[in-house]
Design a protein around this motif. Structure first.
Motif, mmCIF file in Angstrom:
data_model
loop_
_atom_site.group_PDB
_atom_site.id
_atom_site.type_symbol
_atom_site.label_atom_id
_atom_site.label_comp_id
_atom_site.label_asym_id
_atom_site.label_seq_id
_atom_site.Cartn_x
_atom_site.Cartn_y
_atom_site.Cartn_z
ATOM 1 N N GLU A 218 23.120 38.901 31.350
ATOM 2 C CA GLU A 218 23.628 40.219 30.658
ATOM 3 C C GLU A 218 25.461 40.144 30.844
ATOM 4 O OE1 GLU A 218 23.679 45.073 31.545
ATOM 5 O OE2 GLU A 218 22.508 43.842 32.527
ATOM 6 N N TRP A 219 25.687 39.748 31.879
ATOM 7 C CA TRP A 219 27.305 39.278 31.987
ATOM 8 C C TRP A 219 27.541 37.975 32.356
ATOM 9 C CZ3 TRP A 219 31.214 43.107 31.037
ATOM 10 C CH2 TRP A 219 30.699 44.349 30.472
ATOM 11 N N TYR A 220 28.534 37.367 31.952
ATOM 12 C CA TYR A 220 28.835 35.956 32.380
ATOM 13 C C TYR A 220 30.317 35.843 32.459
ATOM 14 C CZ TYR A 220 28.307 31.043 32.943
ATOM 15 O OH TYR A 220 28.541 29.730 33.217
ATOM 16 N N LEU A 221 30.976 35.611 33.504
ATOM 17 C CA LEU A 221 32.529 35.326 33.846
ATOM 18 C C LEU A 221 32.837 33.811 33.473
ATOM 19 C CD1 LEU A 221 33.110 37.768 36.529
ATOM 20 C CD2 LEU A 221 32.970 38.121 33.947
ATOM 21 N N MET A 222 33.864 33.426 32.890
ATOM 22 C CA MET A 222 34.292 32.043 32.641
ATOM 23 C C MET A 222 35.729 31.941 33.083
ATOM 24 S SD MET A 222 32.425 31.063 29.307
ATOM 25 C CE MET A 222 31.951 32.683 28.736
ATOM 26 N N GLY A 229 47.794 34.817 37.666
ATOM 27 C CA GLY A 229 48.578 34.219 36.447
ATOM 28 C C GLY A 229 47.551 33.485 35.463
ATOM 29 N N ASP A 230 46.247 33.536 35.950
ATOM 30 C CA ASP A 230 45.032 32.817 35.208
ATOM 31 C C ASP A 230 44.655 33.762 34.027
ATOM 32 O OD1 ASP A 230 45.593 30.831 36.398
ATOM 33 O OD2 ASP A 230 43.566 30.528 37.595
ATOM 34 N N ALA A 231 43.553 33.548 33.605
ATOM 35 C CA ALA A 231 42.806 34.386 32.566
ATOM 36 C C ALA A 231 41.262 34.307 32.646
ATOM 37 C CB ALA A 231 43.181 34.332 31.040
ATOM 38 N N VAL A 232 40.496 35.198 32.240
ATOM 39 C CA VAL A 232 39.002 34.984 32.306
ATOM 40 C C VAL A 232 38.214 35.475 30.917
ATOM 41 C CG1 VAL A 232 36.922 35.949 33.379
ATOM 42 C CG2 VAL A 232 39.315 36.020 34.528
ATOM 43 N N LEU A 233 37.478 34.537 30.455
ATOM 44 C CA LEU A 233 36.915 34.795 29.359
ATOM 45 C C LEU A 233 35.320 35.495 29.708
ATOM 46 C CD1 LEU A 233 36.263 34.846 26.461
ATOM 47 C CD2 LEU A 233 35.281 32.617 26.656
ATOM 48 N N VAL A 234 35.139 36.753 29.296
ATOM 49 C CA VAL A 234 34.103 37.322 29.842
ATOM 50 C C VAL A 234 33.042 37.659 28.647
ATOM 51 C CG1 VAL A 234 33.179 39.753 30.570
ATOM 52 C CG2 VAL A 234 35.342 38.932 31.214
ATOM 53 N N ARG A 235 31.737 37.319 28.699
ATOM 54 C CA ARG A 235 30.593 37.223 27.825
ATOM 55 C C ARG A 235 29.526 38.428 28.380
ATOM 56 N NH1 ARG A 235 25.659 36.305 26.386
ATOM 57 N NH2 ARG A 235 25.238 35.338 24.394
ATOM 58 N N ARG A 236 29.269 39.167 27.345
ATOM 59 C CA ARG A 236 28.081 40.283 27.450
ATOM 60 C C ARG A 236 27.071 40.082 26.398
ATOM 61 N NH1 ARG A 236 28.446 46.856 27.858
ATOM 62 N NH2 ARG A 236 26.389 46.964 29.365
ATOM 63 N N PRO A 263 43.424 39.202 30.881
ATOM 64 C CA PRO A 263 44.535 38.568 31.722
ATOM 65 C C PRO A 263 44.700 38.770 32.997
ATOM 66 C CG PRO A 263 45.152 40.250 30.274
ATOM 67 C CD PRO A 263 43.688 40.266 30.067
ATOM 68 N N VAL A 264 44.885 37.822 33.872
ATOM 69 C CA VAL A 264 45.056 38.148 35.485
ATOM 70 C C VAL A 264 46.549 37.978 35.876
ATOM 71 C CG1 VAL A 264 44.474 37.602 37.849
ATOM 72 C CG2 VAL A 264 42.630 37.355 35.923
ATOM 73 N N GLY A 265 47.292 39.031 35.565
ATOM 74 C CA GLY A 265 48.818 38.748 35.755
ATOM 75 C C GLY A 265 49.254 38.343 37.095
ATOM 76 N N THR A 266 50.579 37.825 37.284
ATOM 77 C CA THR A 266 50.790 37.239 38.588
ATOM 78 C C THR A 266 50.982 38.447 39.655
ATOM 79 O OG1 THR A 266 52.972 37.415 37.666
ATOM 80 C CG2 THR A 266 52.102 35.323 37.575
ATOM 81 N N ASP A 267 50.931 39.614 38.991
ATOM 82 C CA ASP A 267 51.283 40.877 39.925
ATOM 83 C C ASP A 267 49.751 41.785 40.469
ATOM 84 O OD1 ASP A 267 50.591 41.646 37.476
ATOM 85 O OD2 ASP A 267 52.118 43.604 37.565
ATOM 86 N N VAL A 268 48.601 40.875 39.836
ATOM 87 C CA VAL A 268 47.327 41.489 40.046
ATOM 88 C C VAL A 268 47.031 41.144 41.703
ATOM 89 C CG1 VAL A 268 44.901 41.153 39.875
ATOM 90 C CG2 VAL A 268 46.428 41.379 37.860
ATOM 91 N N LYS A 269 46.689 41.962 42.475
ATOM 92 C CA LYS A 269 46.530 41.719 44.093
ATOM 93 C C LYS A 269 45.286 40.845 44.153
ATOM 94 C CE LYS A 269 48.561 46.000 45.478
ATOM 95 N NZ LYS A 269 48.442 47.266 46.034
ATOM 96 N N PRO A 270 45.208 39.899 44.939
ATOM 97 C CA PRO A 270 44.147 38.925 45.580
ATOM 98 C C PRO A 270 42.975 40.001 46.107
ATOM 99 C CG PRO A 270 46.143 37.940 46.205
ATOM 100 C CD PRO A 270 46.622 39.581 45.737
ATOM 101 N N GLY A 271 41.818 39.691 45.585
ATOM 102 C CA GLY A 271 40.598 40.326 45.876
ATOM 103 C C GLY A 271 39.592 40.193 45.347
ATOM 104 N N ASP A 272 38.497 40.895 45.393
ATOM 105 C CA ASP A 272 37.025 40.888 44.654
ATOM 106 C C ASP A 272 37.151 42.165 43.573
ATOM 107 O OD1 ASP A 272 36.208 38.563 45.790
ATOM 108 O OD2 ASP A 272 35.125 39.733 47.115
#
Length: 466
Positions: A218-222, A229-236, A263-272
């Motif tokens: 149903e959901w898939y993260l790449m 600073g990275d990015a994620v491709l989301v599929r649904r 986009p995961v900016g450099t200011d996004v806090k680490p975590g889940d």
């Protein structure tokens, strides 16, 4: 005498009836009865009536129960072509079972290799069954074949009419039909389109196993684990939206799914972070400091906020419209093989003052070195800008842009379509620059993300960070 004539007439009538019955019996035995109707559908064949041992005929007039042709086996090569074999006949179809015709033998249909067929089953979710329901009765299955998780065929064990039918389901086995109606044909056409979409999408992944996992979820993260600073491709598997860091990102259709970059900016806090029914893990990353000394004249360029803001409006407008699909099929190229002077994410100090994060790569090279398009796309902007000099932004679809700055010469113009590896400009030192180099980065929904993610791969093959 009159009585004698009556007895003779009755005797002759009885003899005539016996002769007629005998002749009728001989005719039936000699010619047989019945015609084959709609062989593949299992309609009955009436066979010659046999007598008892010693030639004794049946004494009652009740007809013998009809016998039915029994289907022995079948094969569907795809959603259109297949065959059914009976004891003494073969029927073939080329339109999904709407019509059938007789064949001399089982045809040699073009078959995929065992590996490809295995990949197909993984991709489309084929299944096995042991029984099916038809017209309120349950039958054990003699043979079944599913091409997708919804479309399948089956023969059943039955001495009656059902034993000669090829049953079909378009809802994964919940219901079965004995013939291809218009409704069934429409379902087959929809499934053909979905198979084409799935096949096109599956080719983007690193393996059939990954394709199965992505397309079947149903959901898939790449990937599902990234650094700041990275990015994620989301599929649904259905349309919708994703809420991320206070913004809403629409899922766009492509292949058999719906996608967006986060986009995961450099200011996004680490975590889940929950994304649909998945969890995105953001890991902390250390970004080193960099110190530059520039002339007062060069440093003063950064103070002309009016010109900088005017350029930024043009850039924002160019990056506000992106093609609603992926424009690339191959891995991304590094635009030049230059010397890395500034990695992505360095905290830059200019003349001792914090200038901000350098969210790009600086690749030093000789003046005039050809610069390649990192991948297929459309030039969203090609112009001379105040701080970045001769600059190009290429749209790669789905909100992803690549940026090239400080060039000495532009070789493309706004609106041009470019292919991976096309020469789009030459290395220079225009704008705010201390020497010939290429300033290069990617923007995902107007957030700069680490270019190192893309080189020699695609977002469909991103792997988790450990």
């Amino acid at each position: 005498m009159m009585e004698s004539r009556k007895r003779g007439k009755a005797a002759r009538a009885r003899k005539s009836r016996r002769t007629g019955l005998l002749l009728s019996g001989v005719l039936v035995a000699a010619l047989g009865v019945g015609v084959c109707y709609g062989l593949w559908k299992g309609q009955y064949i009436a066979w010659p009536m046999g007598g008892h041992a010693g030639g004794e005929r049946q004494q009652n007039a009740q007809a013998q129960a009809p016998k039915y042709k029994q289907a022995a086996e079948f094969e569907m090569n795809d959603l259109e072509h297949g065959w059914v074999r009976f004891e003494d006949a073969v029927m073939i179809t080329s339109d999904g079972g709407m019509t059938w015709k007789a064949a001399d033998a089982v045809p040699e249909l073009e078959q995929a290799s065992a590996a490809d067929e295995g990949d197909m089953r993984l991709l489309h979710g084929a299944k096995t069954i042991t029984a099916l329901q038809y017209q309120s009765r349950e039958y054990t299955v003699k043979q079944a074949q599913f091409w997708t998780d919804r479309i399948g065929w089956a023969l059943v064990n039955d001495d009656g009419e059902a034993g000669g039918k090829l049953f079909i389901t378009t809802d994964g086995g919940a219901t079965w039909k004995a013939e291809v109606t218009g409704e069934v044909k429409e379902a087959l056409e929809r499934e053909k389109l979905l198979i084409e979409q799935r096949a096109a999408e599956a080719s983007r992944y690193a393996s059939a196993g990954q394709a199965k996992q992505a397309i079947g979820s149903e959901w898939y993260l790449m990937p599902s684990s990234v650094s700041q600073g990275d990015a994620v491709l989301v599929r649904r598997d259905k349309p919708g939206e994703v809420e991320w860091q206070g913004k809403t990102y629409a899922l766009q259709p492509s292949g058999a799914g719906y996608f967006t970059y986060l986009p995961v900016g450099t200011d996004v806090k680490p975590g889940d972070y929950p994304i649909g029914d998945q969890t995105l893990k953001v890991l902390a990353k250390n970004f080193p400091k960099q110190y530059l000394q520039v002339t007062e004249e060069l440093d003063s360029m950064r103070q002309d906020t009016k010109r900088i803001d005017a350029d930024q409006k043009r850039i924002d407008a160019a990056r506000s419209k992106s093609q609603p699909d992926f424009l690339f099929t191959e891995p991304f190229l590094k635009p030049i093989e230059g010397i890395l002077t500034t990695p992505y994410g360095h905290m830059r100090y200019v003349n001792g003052k914090l200038s901000g994060s350098h969210l790009a790569l600086d690749l030093a090279a000789k003046q005039g070195t050809p610069i390649k398009a990192t991948n297929d796309g459309i030039v969203a902007l090609a112009d001379s800008l105040y701080l970045t000099g001769n600059s190009i932004y290429i749209d790669h679809g789905m909100g992803l842009f690549s940026q090239y700055a400080h060039m000495s010469e532009l070789r493309v113009k706004t609106g041009d379509r470019v292919k991976r590896g096309d020469i789009i400009g030459l290395v220079g030192s225009t704008g705010f620059s201390t020497g010939p180099h290429l300033h290069f980065t990617f923007w995902a929904h107007n957030v700069p993300v680490n270019p190192d993610l893309y080189f020699n791969t695609t977002p469909f093959q991103w792997t988790d960070k450990s």
